[in-house]
Each structure stands twice: as structure tokens, then as C-alpha cells.
Design a protein around this motif. Sequence first.
Motif, mmCIF file in Angstrom:
data_model
loop_
_atom_site.group_PDB
_atom_site.id
_atom_site.type_symbol
_atom_site.label_atom_id
_atom_site.label_comp_id
_atom_site.label_asym_id
_atom_site.label_seq_id
_atom_site.Cartn_x
_atom_site.Cartn_y
_atom_site.Cartn_z
ATOM 1 N N LEU A 265 0.516 -1.558 0.243
ATOM 2 C CA LEU A 265 -0.085 0.284 0.330
ATOM 3 C C LEU A 265 1.252 1.094 0.200
ATOM 4 O O LEU A 265 0.248 2.665 -0.670
ATOM 5 N N ASN A 266 2.153 1.569 0.560
ATOM 6 C CA ASN A 266 2.422 2.227 1.059
ATOM 7 C C ASN A 266 3.490 2.832 -0.460
ATOM 8 O O ASN A 266 5.019 4.010 -0.415
ATOM 9 N N ASN A 267 3.819 2.238 -1.200
ATOM 10 C CA ASN A 267 3.748 2.172 -2.796
ATOM 11 C C ASN A 267 3.196 3.077 -3.298
ATOM 12 O O ASN A 267 3.439 3.121 -4.750
ATOM 13 N N ILE A 268 1.948 3.620 -3.374
ATOM 14 C CA ILE A 268 0.668 4.469 -4.021
ATOM 15 C C ILE A 268 0.848 5.519 -3.418
ATOM 16 O O ILE A 268 0.515 5.715 -2.284
ATOM 17 N N LEU A 269 0.878 6.658 -3.831
ATOM 18 C CA LEU A 269 0.649 7.753 -3.849
ATOM 19 C C LEU A 269 -0.813 8.196 -3.903
ATOM 20 O O LEU A 269 -1.440 8.118 -4.797
ATOM 21 N N PHE A 270 -1.451 8.679 -2.909
ATOM 22 C CA PHE A 270 -3.356 9.137 -2.833
ATOM 23 C C PHE A 270 -3.175 10.120 -3.209
ATOM 24 O O PHE A 270 -2.616 11.163 -2.432
ATOM 25 N N ASP A 271 -4.461 10.932 -3.662
ATOM 26 C CA ASP A 271 -4.781 12.059 -3.953
ATOM 27 C C ASP A 271 -5.728 12.775 -2.509
ATOM 28 O O ASP A 271 -5.773 11.830 -1.554
ATOM 29 N N LYS A 272 -4.979 14.020 -1.371
ATOM 30 C CA LYS A 272 -4.997 13.916 -0.016
ATOM 31 C C LYS A 272 -6.372 14.589 0.121
ATOM 32 O O LYS A 272 -7.428 14.701 0.574
ATOM 33 N N ASP A 273 -6.864 15.255 -1.166
ATOM 34 C CA ASP A 273 -8.231 15.343 -1.641
ATOM 35 C C ASP A 273 -9.139 14.471 -1.780
ATOM 36 O O ASP A 273 -10.329 14.566 -0.630
ATOM 37 N N THR A 274 -9.293 13.494 -2.565
ATOM 38 C CA THR A 274 -10.155 12.190 -2.869
ATOM 39 C C THR A 274 -9.853 11.273 -2.837
ATOM 40 O O THR A 274 -11.014 10.426 -2.185
ATOM 41 N N GLU A 275 -8.776 11.224 -1.852
ATOM 42 C CA GLU A 275 -7.924 10.098 -1.386
ATOM 43 C C GLU A 275 -8.490 9.119 -2.078
ATOM 44 O O GLU A 275 -7.798 7.202 -2.571
ATOM 45 N N GLU A 276 -8.627 8.850 -3.533
ATOM 46 C CA GLU A 276 -7.917 8.255 -4.555
ATOM 47 C C GLU A 276 -6.548 8.345 -5.224
ATOM 48 O O GLU A 276 -5.856 8.576 -4.705
ATOM 49 N N GLY A 277 -6.394 6.345 -5.678
ATOM 50 C CA GLY A 277 -4.542 6.615 -6.459
ATOM 51 C C GLY A 277 -4.680 7.726 -7.340
ATOM 52 O O GLY A 277 -5.055 7.237 -7.682
ATOM 53 N N LEU A 278 -3.550 7.643 -6.928
ATOM 54 C CA LEU A 278 -3.059 8.508 -7.572
ATOM 55 C C LEU A 278 -1.550 8.081 -8.802
ATOM 56 O O LEU A 278 -1.907 7.730 -10.025
ATOM 57 N N CYS A 279 -0.669 7.487 -8.263
ATOM 58 C CA CYS A 279 0.802 6.635 -9.100
ATOM 59 C C CYS A 279 0.765 6.280 -8.469
ATOM 60 O O CYS A 279 0.906 5.417 -7.372
ATOM 61 N N ILE A 280 1.575 4.677 -8.888
ATOM 62 C CA ILE A 280 2.740 3.582 -8.434
ATOM 63 C C ILE A 280 4.063 4.562 -7.915
ATOM 64 O O ILE A 280 4.329 5.161 -9.260
ATOM 65 N N ILE A 281 4.403 4.332 -6.976
ATOM 66 C CA ILE A 281 5.766 4.751 -7.256
ATOM 67 C C ILE A 281 6.762 3.473 -6.679
ATOM 68 O O ILE A 281 6.063 2.353 -6.771
ATOM 69 N N ASP A 282 7.953 4.470 -6.267
ATOM 70 C CA ASP A 282 8.982 3.072 -5.974
ATOM 71 C C ASP A 282 9.212 2.259 -6.927
ATOM 72 O O ASP A 282 8.527 1.394 -7.224
ATOM 73 N N LEU A 283 9.884 2.366 -7.983
ATOM 74 C CA LEU A 283 9.645 1.224 -9.334
ATOM 75 C C LEU A 283 11.599 0.818 -9.841
ATOM 76 O O LEU A 283 11.187 0.042 -10.899
ATOM 77 N N ASP A 284 11.968 0.268 -8.416
ATOM 78 C CA ASP A 284 12.930 0.111 -8.570
ATOM 79 C C ASP A 284 13.485 -1.754 -8.550
ATOM 80 O O ASP A 284 14.243 -1.702 -9.730
ATOM 81 N N THR A 285 12.048 -1.995 -8.837
ATOM 82 C CA THR A 285 11.891 -3.352 -9.155
ATOM 83 C C THR A 285 10.919 -3.607 -9.853
ATOM 84 O O THR A 285 10.079 -5.273 -10.149
ATOM 85 N N ILE A 286 10.862 -2.749 -10.987
ATOM 86 C CA ILE A 286 10.067 -3.251 -12.401
ATOM 87 C C ILE A 286 11.171 -4.359 -13.536
ATOM 88 O O ILE A 286 12.022 -3.883 -13.459
ATOM 89 N N MET A 287 10.426 -4.861 -13.239
ATOM 90 C CA MET A 287 10.659 -6.296 -14.354
ATOM 91 C C MET A 287 9.745 -7.461 -14.148
ATOM 92 O O MET A 287 8.386 -7.292 -14.206
ATOM 93 N N PRO A 288 10.723 -8.049 -15.630
ATOM 94 C CA PRO A 288 9.613 -9.750 -16.078
ATOM 95 C C PRO A 288 9.267 -9.822 -14.858
ATOM 96 O O PRO A 288 10.380 -10.351 -13.618
ATOM 97 N N GLY A 289 7.908 -10.723 -14.298
ATOM 98 C CA GLY A 289 7.386 -11.161 -13.217
ATOM 99 C C GLY A 289 5.848 -11.693 -13.494
ATOM 100 O O GLY A 289 5.796 -11.683 -14.590
ATOM 101 N N LEU A 290 5.036 -12.667 -12.553
ATOM 102 C CA LEU A 290 3.632 -13.092 -12.705
ATOM 103 C C LEU A 290 3.461 -11.906 -12.555
ATOM 104 O O LEU A 290 3.459 -11.283 -11.365
ATOM 105 N N ALA A 291 2.012 -11.806 -12.875
ATOM 106 C CA ALA A 291 1.214 -11.662 -11.966
ATOM 107 C C ALA A 291 0.158 -11.648 -10.442
ATOM 108 O O ALA A 291 0.520 -10.941 -9.577
ATOM 109 N N ALA A 292 0.222 -13.077 -10.641
ATOM 110 C CA ALA A 292 0.126 -13.427 -9.423
ATOM 111 C C ALA A 292 1.191 -12.952 -8.079
ATOM 112 O O ALA A 292 1.136 -13.312 -7.150
ATOM 113 N N ASN A 293 2.129 -12.305 -8.344
ATOM 114 C CA ASN A 293 3.453 -12.325 -7.311
ATOM 115 C C ASN A 293 2.516 -10.683 -7.195
ATOM 116 O O ASN A 293 3.243 -10.429 -5.960
ATOM 117 N N ASP A 294 2.626 -9.396 -7.609
ATOM 118 C CA ASP A 294 2.306 -8.449 -7.967
ATOM 119 C C ASP A 294 0.954 -8.330 -6.722
ATOM 120 O O ASP A 294 0.881 -7.902 -6.109
#
Length: 540
Positions: A396-425
Motif C-alpha cells: 500500500l505504501n508504494n501508492i500515492l493517494f490524492d489528499k483531497d479525493t483519497e483516490e489512488g494517484l500513481c505507483i511509486i518505488d519503481l526499482d523492482t520493475i521487472m518481468p514477472g508474474l501477475a500473481a506475485n504483484d
Amino acid sequence: MRSLLILGAGGFGQMIKETALALGYEKVVFLDDAAKGEDVIGMCCDYVLRHSDYPAAVAAFGNNKTRLFWTDKLLEEGYEVPAMVHPSAIVSPSATLEPGCFIMQRVVVNTHTRIERAALINSGAVVDHDSIVCAGAHVGLGSVVKANCTIESGRKVEAGEVILSTRRKIEGVDSRSLEDAVYAFGFGPQCSYVKPFGEGHINETYAVYMPGQDGKEVPLYVLQRININVFKNPDQVMDNIFGVTEYLRNIIRQEGGDLDRETLSYIKTKDGESYFEDDNGQPWRCLHYVPNSVCYQQVERPEQFYQSALSFGHFLKQLGEYPAESLYETIPQFHDTRKRFRDFVEAERKDVKNRARVCRSEIDFVLAREKDCGTLMEQLEDGVLPLRVTHNDTKLNNILFDKDTEEGLCIIDLDTIMPGLAANDFGDSIRFGASTAEEDEQDLEKVHFDIDLYEIYVKGYLEMAKEVLTPAEIESLPWGARLMTLECGMRFLADFLQGDVYFKTAYPEHNLVRARTQFRLVKEMEEQFDKMKDVLKKYI
């Protein structure tokens, strides 16, 4: 009639008179305590008496201290004190010229430079971009002030002298490496201060505060030192990040989204590199700060977890056409649970810190689940599950949320962007967010797997990602939750046995405590595994 009163009728004053006439002033007169002449109409102290006749005045003294003193007197009296720029000078439109400064013949003042009040830039001098010439300073004939320099108030740069880049003290910069990084990305001349930022386990992170449009100091950038003990090939990490984020910007543009808030935007060094390497061989990278956003360390309300499911599901969907095989595997076999098991066994065999004696039950818990560790990897090898572009750290702490709407804005901490399985994420999100306690809760009675939170996440994730996932991938999701939790526990326990070389710790048993929470969740997932599968079927 445009008129100008000049304090000081010496050689420099006469030069300013010629400049003033060239600029279109029709009447130019002097005040001087010693000089005589038809155009000398009084002494310097008469400046108050002459204000009604001459609304504009400058102090043209060669002595830096005297020039600044009289410029301030004229400003206090309410005179218009113009910056005097010779017609042959070249001054960038982005340069700032303060009252009473002098830019003489054939001077060059480059981009984003500031020339403060009563400063003198003498004939033929060059002041390069992003430099500051402070009040009352004198840059001599034909001298060169290079980029990002500061000429202190009252200083004289001698004729023909070359001033190399100087650095100013920046509050919060407590090491040469951090200072070098701030300057490598071009923030040094304007940076107000830096301070530690975020709560990540791996990288060293700082917020860089700069003056905003209203003059207030605001965080505009995030500066990070990449942990090369974890990411041994930072060039590959940054190639992955730049490739994915630039691709995402195109997708967001097509979707009509906000490019500055819905994906991270990384910037390059002044030398055009994707990261800066300091004198100690440590890599630093920089990205834009996302304003009006917040990061949650723990699921506080079910809606937050649902929003995180939408965010990570959307992330997978947006990258559905990205060629996963083009990405570097920056941490080889990162989520190969069989390899993680082998690494754990080796750490337990070596027991370099003699810690196995205090965690024998946790070790046995892992050893009893060797067969489970191959479940997803075997399906990948058999071609049942496809490779995806995966985040590989979907807490959860790798998502930025909008302070006003509390909706998810964007994904952060992209160091481990790699080929992988959807099940892992998917699974990493569940192991973190469907727990009733924090990752390092010491009281295991507070740690439980919440099947209702699991269902909330399944619903949101499949709302976004169902159309791009294969049936086999969807079926693999519960196993992803179970195995990612086991794998994470193994990693915490292996790090504890090795002496805490990977994860940041606050006390000696920190990693052991983390491992225990994960194993408690694994046990409860095993007990509710049929329910987890049934929940999934409701949203297919």
C-alpha cells in the motif's frame, strides 16, 4: 524630458553619463562633493533637495562600498533607481537586474542570472547562467564568472579573472555526496534546504525544497541514493524506470489523464545521465515531487485497500502491451520462490551470526513448505503463466493517494520493475494489506489474515485487470497471496540469520519479528484457502 541625476562625477560617472545619453536620457546632471563643472549641480548630500526635479538617480562610484551606500540612500528617499544597461550589452530576458546595477559595454549576462543592486559588471565581462552577483560587487574588465557562481556582496573580481563555480551552504546537506548530488541535478543555486523523506527500507531519500512561484519554500524534487548492495546494476534499474515511465506517460496522455500526477517523472543530470555517481561510487537519481499527495503505511479503512487494488490493477493493464522481455532483470530471480527457499537454506546452514538457535520453530515452518515454493514457477516454465511487466513490491505504501479525493494517484518505488508474474504483484498486496497488523507487530495475537479485505482487493483488482489477464493467471492469484507472504517471511528470516544486511532494522530482532508476522498470515491463508478461491470466482 527624461532626466537622470548621477551621484559621482568621476571617470565612472562620466561613463554612465554616456550610457544614459545612449539610452535616451535627454538631461544628465551630477552631484559630487569635489568635482566642478556646469553639469555638477551640488554635493551628494543634496540628493534630497533635488528629488523633486530629478525623479531618477543612480550612484556611479567606482568604490563598491560607496556605490552601495548611496544606492541604498537613493532607494530610501524614494528615487527611481534604474539598472543601467549599455546598448552593446547582451542580457538574457530571464536575467534579473536589480535597481542601480550597471551593465557596461559588450557585457554578456546569461540565463537565470541575478545582478543585485549597485553591482557593476564592467566592460567585456561575461556572467554565465544561474550565477548571482551580489549587492555592491564589481566584476572587472574582461573577466568571466562561470555558471552557478556567487560573487559575494562588495567583492571585486579583478580584470581578466576567471571565477569557477562556487557552492553555497544548503541547510540539511550534511555530506559531500549529498551536496554533489544536489548540484549534479542543477538544484544547488536555488535549493532552499533538503530533509529526509519517506519511510522506505532500502534507499536513502530526501525531499528537495525550492522557492515556489509565491516565494514560499516547497518540495519540488525527490533525491534518492540507490542502495547498490541491493541493486548492483543501477544503470539497468534506471533504464527500466525511464522506459516504463515514458511509456506510461504516452498511455496517460491517450487516456486524458494528468501526466504530472499519474506517473512518476524522473529527470536526468545536467550531463544528461539517468543517474549521478558520487566519489564513493554511490548512484543518485532524481524525480519530481507529486504535490498534494499522501502515502499510507497501513490500511486504515477498507476504501484505501480498494483504491490500491484499482491502482495496481490499472498499472498492470496500462503496461499490458509493454514488452516485458525488454526489461532487465535487475535482481535476478527476485520472485523465484524456489531460489528464495534455497537461499534461505544456505543462510540457515551458515548461520553466520549464530542466530538459528533463537528461531528454530520459524526455520522449521519454512522447511516444511518446500514443495509449495515451486507452484507458480512450474506453471511459468510450462508456459501456463505469461511474463508481465510487474512492480514486484506492491505494498500500500508504494501508492500515492490524492489528499483531497483519497483516490489512488500513481505507483511509486519503481526499482523492482521487472518481468514477472501477475500473481506475485497481486500476492504482495494481499500479504501487506489484508493483514490486521503492521509488518513488524510484536504481538502475534493482533496479526490475522482478513478475508474481507482480501475480497475487497480481489474486486478492485479484477475490475481493472480482468480483461488483460488469462484464465490461468486469474486462477493463480490466491497462490500468489500465499506464496508471496511465505517468500517475504523467508527473506526476513534469512536476513536475520545473515546479520540484517538487506532490510533496514530498528533493533536486533526486527527482521525476526517481521518473519513471524508473515508466517502467521501464511498459516491463516492455508486454513482459508478454499474460501480465497471461492471469493475469486465471484468476480470472474
